[in-house]
Write an enzyme that holds these catalytic residues in place. Structure first.
Site, PDB file in Angstrom:
ATOM      1  N   LYS A 119     127.581  45.569 -64.042  1.00 43.81           N
ATOM      2  CA  LYS A 119     128.758  44.428 -64.529  1.00 43.81           C
ATOM      3  C   LYS A 119     128.313  43.491 -65.842  1.00 43.81           C
ATOM      4  O   LYS A 119     128.820  42.632 -66.191  1.00 43.81           O
ATOM      5  CB  LYS A 119     128.944  43.519 -63.373  1.00 43.81           C
ATOM      6  CG  LYS A 119     129.253  44.285 -62.141  1.00 43.81           C
ATOM      7  CD  LYS A 119     130.572  45.172 -62.228  1.00 43.81           C
ATOM      8  CE  LYS A 119     130.594  46.311 -61.413  1.00 43.81           C
ATOM      9  NZ  LYS A 119     131.502  47.446 -61.894  1.00 43.81           N
ATOM     10  N   THR A 173     130.008  50.223 -68.910  1.00 42.72           N
ATOM     11  CA  THR A 173     131.228  51.033 -69.197  1.00 42.72           C
ATOM     12  C   THR A 173     131.223  50.950 -70.899  1.00 42.72           C
ATOM     13  O   THR A 173     131.525  52.207 -71.570  1.00 42.72           O
ATOM     14  CB  THR A 173     132.105  50.774 -68.434  1.00 42.72           C
ATOM     15  OG1 THR A 173     131.770  50.410 -67.210  1.00 42.72           O
ATOM     16  CG2 THR A 173     133.416  51.778 -68.617  1.00 42.72           C
ATOM     17  N   HIS A 189     120.826  51.843 -64.015  1.00 42.62           N
ATOM     18  CA  HIS A 189     120.743  50.402 -63.623  1.00 42.62           C
ATOM     19  C   HIS A 189     119.207  50.058 -63.256  1.00 42.62           C
ATOM     20  O   HIS A 189     119.146  48.778 -62.777  1.00 42.62           O
ATOM     21  CB  HIS A 189     121.792  50.061 -62.470  1.00 42.62           C
ATOM     22  CG  HIS A 189     123.080  50.060 -62.837  1.00 42.62           C
ATOM     23  ND1 HIS A 189     123.574  49.497 -63.989  1.00 42.62           N
ATOM     24  CD2 HIS A 189     124.456  50.376 -62.157  1.00 42.62           C
ATOM     25  CE1 HIS A 189     125.039  49.775 -64.009  1.00 42.62           C
ATOM     26  NE2 HIS A 189     125.194  50.235 -62.949  1.00 42.62           N
ATOM     27  N   ARG A 204     124.304  39.876 -69.841  1.00 40.20           N
ATOM     28  CA  ARG A 204     125.418  38.976 -69.945  1.00 40.20           C
ATOM     29  C   ARG A 204     124.969  38.015 -69.042  1.00 40.20           C
ATOM     30  O   ARG A 204     124.157  37.973 -68.478  1.00 40.20           O
ATOM     31  CB  ARG A 204     126.403  40.106 -69.153  1.00 40.20           C
ATOM     32  CG  ARG A 204     127.748  39.210 -69.337  1.00 40.20           C
ATOM     33  CD  ARG A 204     128.665  40.020 -68.596  1.00 40.20           C
ATOM     34  NE  ARG A 204     130.236  39.626 -68.668  1.00 40.20           N
ATOM     35  CZ  ARG A 204     131.234  40.204 -68.042  1.00 40.20           C
ATOM     36  NH1 ARG A 204     131.286  41.194 -67.206  1.00 40.20           N
ATOM     37  NH2 ARG A 204     132.590  39.814 -68.386  1.00 40.20           N
ATOM     38  N   ARG A 242     138.472  44.779 -65.747  1.00 36.49           N
ATOM     39  CA  ARG A 242     139.444  43.606 -65.177  1.00 36.49           C
ATOM     40  C   ARG A 242     139.611  42.824 -66.230  1.00 36.49           C
ATOM     41  O   ARG A 242     140.928  42.852 -66.595  1.00 36.49           O
ATOM     42  CB  ARG A 242     138.273  43.055 -64.181  1.00 36.49           C
ATOM     43  CG  ARG A 242     138.983  42.161 -63.201  1.00 36.49           C
ATOM     44  CD  ARG A 242     138.012  41.392 -62.149  1.00 36.49           C
ATOM     45  NE  ARG A 242     136.843  40.583 -62.972  1.00 36.49           N
ATOM     46  CZ  ARG A 242     136.980  39.401 -63.290  1.00 36.49           C
ATOM     47  NH1 ARG A 242     138.005  38.706 -62.846  1.00 36.49           N
ATOM     48  NH2 ARG A 242     135.939  38.660 -64.111  1.00 36.49           N
ATOM     49  N   LYS A 243     138.684  41.982 -66.700  1.00 33.45           N
ATOM     50  CA  LYS A 243     139.268  40.985 -67.908  1.00 33.45           C
ATOM     51  C   LYS A 243     138.612  40.925 -68.995  1.00 33.45           C
ATOM     52  O   LYS A 243     139.159  40.702 -70.216  1.00 33.45           O
ATOM     53  CB  LYS A 243     139.194  39.734 -67.154  1.00 33.45           C
ATOM     54  CG  LYS A 243     140.360  39.330 -66.391  1.00 33.45           C
ATOM     55  CD  LYS A 243     140.086  37.962 -65.612  1.00 33.45           C
ATOM     56  CE  LYS A 243     140.981  36.771 -66.088  1.00 33.45           C
ATOM     57  NZ  LYS A 243     140.632  35.628 -65.321  1.00 33.45           N
TER      58      LYS A 243
HETATM   59  P1  PAP Z   1     128.989  49.082 -64.043  1.00 32.92           P
HETATM   60  O1  PAP Z   1     127.869  48.301 -64.299  1.00 32.92           O
HETATM   61  O2  PAP Z   1     129.504  49.031 -62.668  1.00 32.92           O
HETATM   62  O3  PAP Z   1     129.516  50.294 -64.990  1.00 32.92           O
HETATM   63  P2  PAP Z   1     130.267  47.406 -66.154  1.00 32.92           P
HETATM   64  O4  PAP Z   1     130.971  48.334 -67.117  1.00 32.92           O
HETATM   65  O5  PAP Z   1     128.857  46.653 -66.494  1.00 32.92           O
HETATM   66  O6  PAP Z   1     130.087  48.115 -64.529  1.00 32.92           O
HETATM   67  O7  PAP Z   1     130.946  45.864 -65.824  1.00 32.92           O
HETATM   68  C1  PAP Z   1     132.519  46.000 -66.036  1.00 32.92           C
HETATM   69  C2  PAP Z   1     132.712  44.700 -66.753  1.00 32.92           C
HETATM   70  O8  PAP Z   1     132.852  45.187 -68.048  1.00 32.92           O
HETATM   71  C3  PAP Z   1     134.087  43.885 -66.455  1.00 32.92           C
HETATM   72  O9  PAP Z   1     134.038  42.634 -66.735  1.00 32.92           O
HETATM   73  P3  PAP Z   1     134.899  41.687 -65.968  1.00 32.92           P
HETATM   74  O10 PAP Z   1     134.886  41.831 -64.340  1.00 32.92           O
HETATM   75  O11 PAP Z   1     134.320  40.350 -66.489  1.00 32.92           O
HETATM   76  O12 PAP Z   1     136.363  41.895 -66.677  1.00 32.92           O
HETATM   77  C4  PAP Z   1     134.957  44.685 -67.349  1.00 32.92           C
HETATM   78  O13 PAP Z   1     136.095  44.306 -67.470  1.00 32.92           O
HETATM   79  C5  PAP Z   1     134.302  44.871 -68.646  1.00 32.92           C
HETATM   80  N1  PAP Z   1     134.455  46.116 -69.673  1.00 32.92           N
HETATM   81  C6  PAP Z   1     135.012  47.154 -69.370  1.00 32.92           C
HETATM   82  N2  PAP Z   1     135.062  47.861 -70.253  1.00 32.92           N
HETATM   83  C7  PAP Z   1     134.855  46.910 -71.493  1.00 32.92           C
HETATM   84  C8  PAP Z   1     135.079  47.119 -72.841  1.00 32.92           C
HETATM   85  N3  PAP Z   1     135.581  48.361 -73.481  1.00 32.92           N
HETATM   86  N4  PAP Z   1     134.815  46.028 -73.581  1.00 32.92           N
HETATM   87  C9  PAP Z   1     134.502  45.099 -72.839  1.00 32.92           C
HETATM   88  N5  PAP Z   1     134.342  44.753 -71.738  1.00 32.92           N
HETATM   89  C10 PAP Z   1     134.482  45.756 -70.876  1.00 32.92           C
END
Ligand code: PAP
Length: 336
Positions: free
Chosen positions: A77, A81, A137, A159, A296-297
């Site tokens: 998180k 991604t 991870h 982060r 998500r956001k």
């Molecule tokens: P993972 O480690 O399970 O793969 P990961 O991708 O690290 O998850 O975390 C998802 C977060 O990245 C989400 O944050 P939020 O819950 O605070 O919204 C997701 O929205 C954000 N995220 C996914 N894709 C992008 C992107 N292209 N640019 C910026 N943030 C992104």
């Protein structure tokens, strides 16, 4: 050999499971499909789900990286991604036209396999075997010696811890069956702050990669989500240089950097049909997740909408104490 299909695969799998069941374990703020709280196992100072730990132990025993490979590493998180999408589109830009890049039809997790999840099941992974990228991870100190002792490059992203926790909590809540009462966010936060989180404690995860990046700066690139948000172009170029695919003057002039940034942007990726309605298996046993759960956001500071300021202060104090003397300050870098 993998741990499921090799001649002795079932034996190997059972041996790993038997070893894991002897480890200290505890429930964590995540529900299994049957509504039980998930169990995390303590191994080499960190907490893992059993399935991921089986894969990690297999990788420690057997994995051999491609000598030119780059490992995309992160705590869950923190921008995995996004970073995987950026690394993949940079590495494959001469192979696929950006408008028909596989990322238009697959989530980045399906383009780059996880060391501890997909690779143990299928070591010659089926995604893009000739694109030398893989992800993890797993904390730095638990990585197989075959990686840390090799010329493999590693790019790591971290982060803000409270945003990371909030992102995780929403993800874990969505994973739980809908009719099930979920762990209150305050309880989940307390566990995270005490270090009981998957692949955590978070601060130890960060510190492992941070120290390694100081020791071997040519091999380990340490990034922050907040920096990537604020100064995307600068860090995308840095990433391209680091993985050995620098942008040429012509590419910069033709807007390739901006096109990669747009392709991988939250706005574009979250709007793609594959990420709105598609799903993928994340390599854990029998678990298929909607791709939309990974978008998500994407806001810096979203913790404010979910937790009181005193919890953020508590988290910041813990991080300050744990990172003291490391030279690392979390949050965006003012002068990159
Ligand atoms: P993972 O480690 O399970 O793969 P990961 O991708 O690290 O998850 O975390 C998802 C977060 O990245 C989400 O944050 P939020 O819950 O605070 O919204 C997701 O929205 C954000 N995220 C996914 N894709 C992008 C992107 N292209 N640019 C910026 N943030 C992104």
């Amino acid at each position: 050999m993998n741990y499921l299909n090799s001649a002795d695969g079932n034996t190997t799998n059972c041996t790993y499971s038997a070893r894991i069941s002897l480890l200290p374990h505890r429930s964590i703020a995540m529900k299994e499909a049957n509504n039980d709280l998930a169990q995390a196992y303590e191994y080499q100072g960190f907490w893992f789900l059993k399935q991921a730990l089986r894969g990690l132990i297999w990788a420690q025993d057997h994995f051999k990286p491609h000598p030119a490979a780059t490992l995309v590493a992160s705590y869950p998180k923190t921008g995995t991604t996004w970073l995987k999408a950026l690394a993949f589109s940079i590495a494959t830009r001469n192979r696929f036209d950006l408008s028909s890049n596989p990322l238009e039809t697959s989530i980045s997790h399906q383009c780059i396999p996880f060391l501890e999840l997909e690779i143990p099941r299928s070591p010659s992974h089926k995604y893009y075997p000739d694109v030398p990228l893989f992800s993890t991870h797993v904390p730095y100190t638990c990585l197989p010696d075959s990686i840390t002792g090799s010329d493999c490059k590693i790019v790591y992203i971290c982060r803000d811890p409270t945003d990371t926790f909030v992102s995780w909590w929403h993800f874990a809540r969505k994973r739980a069956p809908e009719d099930v009462e979920f762990v209150p966010i305050e309880e989940g936060f307390q566990q995270f702050a005490e270090g009981y989180s998957l692949y955590g404690p978070y601060w130890e995860h960060i510190l492992g990669y941070w120290r390694a990046s100081l020791d071997r700066p040519d091999q380990i690139l340490f990034l922050k989500y907040e920096d990537l948000v604020l100064n995307t172009s600068f860090y995308v170029k840095k990433l391209a240089d680091f993985i050995g695919s620098p942008f040429s003057i012509e590419e910069e002039r033709d807007g390739v950097v901006e096109r990669i940034i747009d392709l991988c942007s939250f706005k574009h990726m979250s709007g793609l049909e594959v990420n709105k309605s598609g799903e993928h298996s994340n390599g854990l046993d029998h678990v298929t997740l909607p791709n939309s759960m990974y978008f998500r956001k994407a806001e810096v500071g979203d913790w404010k909408n979910h937790l009181p300021a005193k919890m953020k202060e508590q988290m910041d104090q813990i991080m300050e104490l744990k990172l003291r003397d490391s030279g690392l300050a979390l949050g965006s870098t003012s002068n990159p």
